[in-house]
Motif scaffolding. Sequence first.
Motif, PDB file in Angstrom:
ATOM      1  N   THR A 173      21.539  16.784   1.760  1.00  0.00           N
ATOM      2  CA  THR A 173      20.487  17.728   2.383  1.00  0.00           C
ATOM      3  C   THR A 173      20.104  18.822   1.431  1.00  0.00           C
ATOM      4  N   LEU A 174      18.981  19.379   1.340  1.00  0.00           N
ATOM      5  CA  LEU A 174      18.854  20.370   0.645  1.00  0.00           C
ATOM      6  C   LEU A 174      17.765  21.561   1.395  1.00  0.00           C
ATOM      7  N   LEU A 175      18.166  22.713   1.151  1.00  0.00           N
ATOM      8  CA  LEU A 175      17.713  23.824   1.856  1.00  0.00           C
ATOM      9  C   LEU A 175      16.780  24.423   1.108  1.00  0.00           C
ATOM     10  N   ASP A 176      15.601  24.741   1.341  1.00  0.00           N
ATOM     11  CA  ASP A 176      14.502  25.429   0.740  1.00  0.00           C
ATOM     12  C   ASP A 176      14.103  26.782   1.215  1.00  0.00           C
ATOM     13  N   ILE A 177      14.778  27.937   0.380  1.00  0.00           N
ATOM     14  CA  ILE A 177      14.547  29.086   1.050  1.00  0.00           C
ATOM     15  C   ILE A 177      13.254  29.669   0.498  1.00  0.00           C
ATOM     16  N   GLY A 178      12.265  29.845   1.351  1.00  0.00           N
ATOM     17  CA  GLY A 178      11.056  30.484   0.933  1.00  0.00           C
ATOM     18  C   GLY A 178      10.177  29.172   0.429  1.00  0.00           C
ATOM     19  N   CYS A 179       9.965  28.263   1.571  1.00  0.00           N
ATOM     20  CA  CYS A 179       9.314  27.043   1.137  1.00  0.00           C
ATOM     21  C   CYS A 179       7.881  26.936   0.939  1.00  0.00           C
ATOM     22  N   GLY A 180       7.131  28.177   1.066  1.00  0.00           N
ATOM     23  CA  GLY A 180       5.541  28.016   0.976  1.00  0.00           C
ATOM     24  C   GLY A 180       5.008  27.049   1.746  1.00  0.00           C
ATOM     25  N   TRP A 181       4.229  26.341   1.066  1.00  0.00           N
ATOM     26  CA  TRP A 181       3.368  25.207   1.991  1.00  0.00           C
ATOM     27  C   TRP A 181       3.879  23.930   2.056  1.00  0.00           C
ATOM     28  N   GLY A 182       5.197  23.860   1.517  1.00  0.00           N
ATOM     29  CA  GLY A 182       5.963  22.844   1.723  1.00  0.00           C
ATOM     30  C   GLY A 182       6.046  21.768   0.657  1.00  0.00           C
ATOM     31  N   GLY A 183       5.106  22.149  -0.399  1.00  0.00           N
ATOM     32  CA  GLY A 183       5.076  21.048  -1.473  1.00  0.00           C
ATOM     33  C   GLY A 183       6.353  20.575  -2.023  1.00  0.00           C
ATOM     34  N   LEU A 184       7.191  21.399  -2.159  1.00  0.00           N
ATOM     35  CA  LEU A 184       8.483  20.753  -2.972  1.00  0.00           C
ATOM     36  C   LEU A 184       9.486  20.353  -2.133  1.00  0.00           C
ATOM     37  N   ASP A 224      14.379  34.406   8.472  1.00  0.00           N
ATOM     38  CA  ASP A 224      14.552  35.105   7.353  1.00  0.00           C
ATOM     39  C   ASP A 224      16.096  34.656   6.484  1.00  0.00           C
ATOM     40  N   TYR A 225      15.949  34.687   5.335  1.00  0.00           N
ATOM     41  CA  TYR A 225      16.959  34.090   4.769  1.00  0.00           C
ATOM     42  C   TYR A 225      18.300  34.817   5.140  1.00  0.00           C
ATOM     43  N   ARG A 226      18.410  36.113   5.544  1.00  0.00           N
ATOM     44  CA  ARG A 226      19.442  36.797   5.807  1.00  0.00           C
ATOM     45  C   ARG A 226      20.162  36.095   7.030  1.00  0.00           C
ATOM     46  N   LEU A 227      19.344  35.227   7.844  1.00  0.00           N
ATOM     47  CA  LEU A 227      19.711  34.928   8.960  1.00  0.00           C
ATOM     48  C   LEU A 227      20.301  33.348   9.203  1.00  0.00           C
ATOM     49  N   LEU A 228      20.373  32.825   7.827  1.00  0.00           N
ATOM     50  CA  LEU A 228      20.647  31.388   7.737  1.00  0.00           C
ATOM     51  C   LEU A 228      22.074  31.197   7.894  1.00  0.00           C
ATOM     52  N   HIS A 229      22.349  29.869   8.223  1.00  0.00           N
ATOM     53  CA  HIS A 229      23.867  29.334   8.309  1.00  0.00           C
ATOM     54  C   HIS A 229      23.910  27.880   8.155  1.00  0.00           C
ATOM     55  N   GLY A 230      24.793  27.246   8.364  1.00  0.00           N
ATOM     56  CA  GLY A 230      24.861  25.687   8.272  1.00  0.00           C
ATOM     57  C   GLY A 230      25.355  25.426   6.665  1.00  0.00           C
ATOM     58  N   SER A 231      25.669  24.187   6.572  1.00  0.00           N
ATOM     59  CA  SER A 231      26.023  23.764   5.018  1.00  0.00           C
ATOM     60  C   SER A 231      24.983  22.543   4.379  1.00  0.00           C
ATOM     61  N   TYR A 232      24.682  22.679   3.217  1.00  0.00           N
ATOM     62  CA  TYR A 232      23.757  22.007   2.601  1.00  0.00           C
ATOM     63  C   TYR A 232      24.334  21.617   1.146  1.00  0.00           C
ATOM     64  N   ASP A 233      24.122  20.064   0.895  1.00  0.00           N
ATOM     65  CA  ASP A 233      24.679  19.807  -0.376  1.00  0.00           C
ATOM     66  C   ASP A 233      23.910  20.450  -1.587  1.00  0.00           C
ATOM     67  N   LYS A 234      22.543  20.867  -1.352  1.00  0.00           N
ATOM     68  CA  LYS A 234      21.725  21.504  -2.637  1.00  0.00           C
ATOM     69  C   LYS A 234      20.802  22.581  -2.045  1.00  0.00           C
ATOM     70  N   ILE A 235      20.700  23.867  -2.766  1.00  0.00           N
ATOM     71  CA  ILE A 235      19.816  24.851  -2.477  1.00  0.00           C
ATOM     72  C   ILE A 235      18.955  25.129  -3.408  1.00  0.00           C
ATOM     73  N   VAL A 236      17.682  25.464  -3.029  1.00  0.00           N
ATOM     74  CA  VAL A 236      16.542  25.672  -4.019  1.00  0.00           C
ATOM     75  C   VAL A 236      15.957  26.944  -3.461  1.00  0.00           C
ATOM     76  N   SER A 237      15.348  27.751  -4.353  1.00  0.00           N
ATOM     77  CA  SER A 237      14.542  28.852  -3.879  1.00  0.00           C
ATOM     78  C   SER A 237      13.722  29.519  -5.128  1.00  0.00           C
ATOM     79  N   VAL A 238      12.264  29.081  -4.853  1.00  0.00           N
ATOM     80  CA  VAL A 238      11.191  29.061  -5.921  1.00  0.00           C
ATOM     81  C   VAL A 238      10.309  30.105  -5.375  1.00  0.00           C
ATOM     82  N   GLY A 239       9.994  31.052  -6.512  1.00  0.00           N
ATOM     83  CA  GLY A 239       9.322  32.087  -6.304  1.00  0.00           C
ATOM     84  C   GLY A 239       9.149  32.961  -5.044  1.00  0.00           C
TER      85      GLY A 239
END
Length: 386
Positions: A173-184, A224-239
Motif C-alpha cells: 500500500t502506498l499513500l501519496d500525499i498531495g497526489c496532483g492529477w494522479g500521475g504517480l 488535508d494531510y493533517r487529517l490522515l490516519h491508517g497504516s501504509y507500507d510506503k508514503i510519498v509526497s512530491v511537490g
Amino acid sequence: MDTSRQFLANLLAEAGVQVDGGAPWDLRVKDDRLFREVLLKKNLGLGEGYMLGWWDCERVDELICRVLKSGTADRVRGCWRLIVRLVPTLLVNLQSLSRARIVARRHYDLGNDLFQAFLDSYLQYSCAYFKGMACEPDPLQLTADQVSRDLETAQQSKMRLICEKLELKPGETLLDIGCGWGGLARFAAENYGCTVTGVNISRRQIDFAREFCKGLPVEISEADYRLLHGSYDKIVSVGMFEHVGYKNYRTFMETAARCLAPDGLFLLHTIGSNATSPDIDPWISKYIFPNGVLPSIAQISRAAEKWFTVEDLHNFGPDYDRTLLCWLRKFRDAWPDLQQRYGQRFGRMWEYYLQSCAGCFRARDIQLWQIVFTKIGRDQPCCRLT
C-alpha cells in the motif's frame, strides 16, 4: 539620466547585464517607471513590470541567473512595504487548515487545459530526472516533438526513481500525499502492482485523477494531510511540502510517522532553500503560489528528528532548470490556443514564472531534494545478525 535608472544600470552591469543592450539576457526597457518600482519592490517590482510590458528580455532565465550569481540583487534594499509583508508569516499560520485551499483555488484549479498543454502525459508538475539522457542543447532550440519526447522520458525516469527508492512491491500500500492529477499513483499501480491512496485538496485535480486512474487499484480522496490516519507500507509526497509552511513542518512529519508502517519507507520530494528563512518570495506568493515557502535542510531535519532517520538525500536541482525550459517551450507552442481564455497579462505572468524559476535553479539559488526516511529503530535487512 534619472538616478534610479543609473543606479540599477550600474548594478546590472556588475552582473554582466546591460540596460537596452544587445545580448539575449539584456534588459530592454519600454517604460522608465520600471526603475523606481524595482528599487522599491525588488523582485516584486521586476516581475510586475514584466507583466505590464514595461520591459522585455529574450532570455529572462539567464538574466535572473546572472543577477543571482553576482549577488547584486542583495544590494537593492527592500522597502518598508516588503518588510511589513513578512509580519503575517511570523505571527499567523498562513498555511493553516482553514487557509490551505487558497493555493488550490488560485493555482491548481486554474484549468486542466492549461496544465495539460505544457506537462507530460502523466501530468507531472515537478522536477523531471534527466540522468542518463543525452545532454541536449537548450530545450528552447529543439523541435517541439523532441522536447515532448525528452520530457516524457525524464518524467517517467523520475517516477521510476521514486518507486525504486521506495522499494515498491506488488500488493503493498502506498499513500501519496498531495497526489496532483494522479500521475504517480497511476504509474506506481501500473508498473509496481501496489494499491495507492492519493489525497489532495484541489477539486479539479481530484476529478481528473479519479478518471485518469479508473480501473486501477487507486483511490483518490479529498483530504488535508493533517487529517490522515491508517497504516501504509510506503508514503510519498512530491511537490507538496512547499505549501506546508514552517509552522506546520513538524505536524506534517508527525502525520507521516503516524501513517507509516514500522518497516516502511517515506520519500519526500521538495524544492528547497539554501538558507533558513520565514521569507516568502513576494512575486511568487502574490501571483503563482499564495503563501508558498521553501524549506531548508535544517528545517526539514529538525521537523523529522523525533520520528525519522534520514536514509538518503539526493539533490538534482539542475534538472529543474531543464524541466522548466521544456515546460516553457511547450507552453509557448500551446499559447495560441490558450490565449483567448487566459489573456495576454496571464501569458506574460506564466512566462516570467517559468523563466525566473529556471534562472534560480541555474544559479543554484534553490534546490530540488529527494529525501528517503525510515522510522527510528527500523531493522535494516543487510544488518541483521540472525
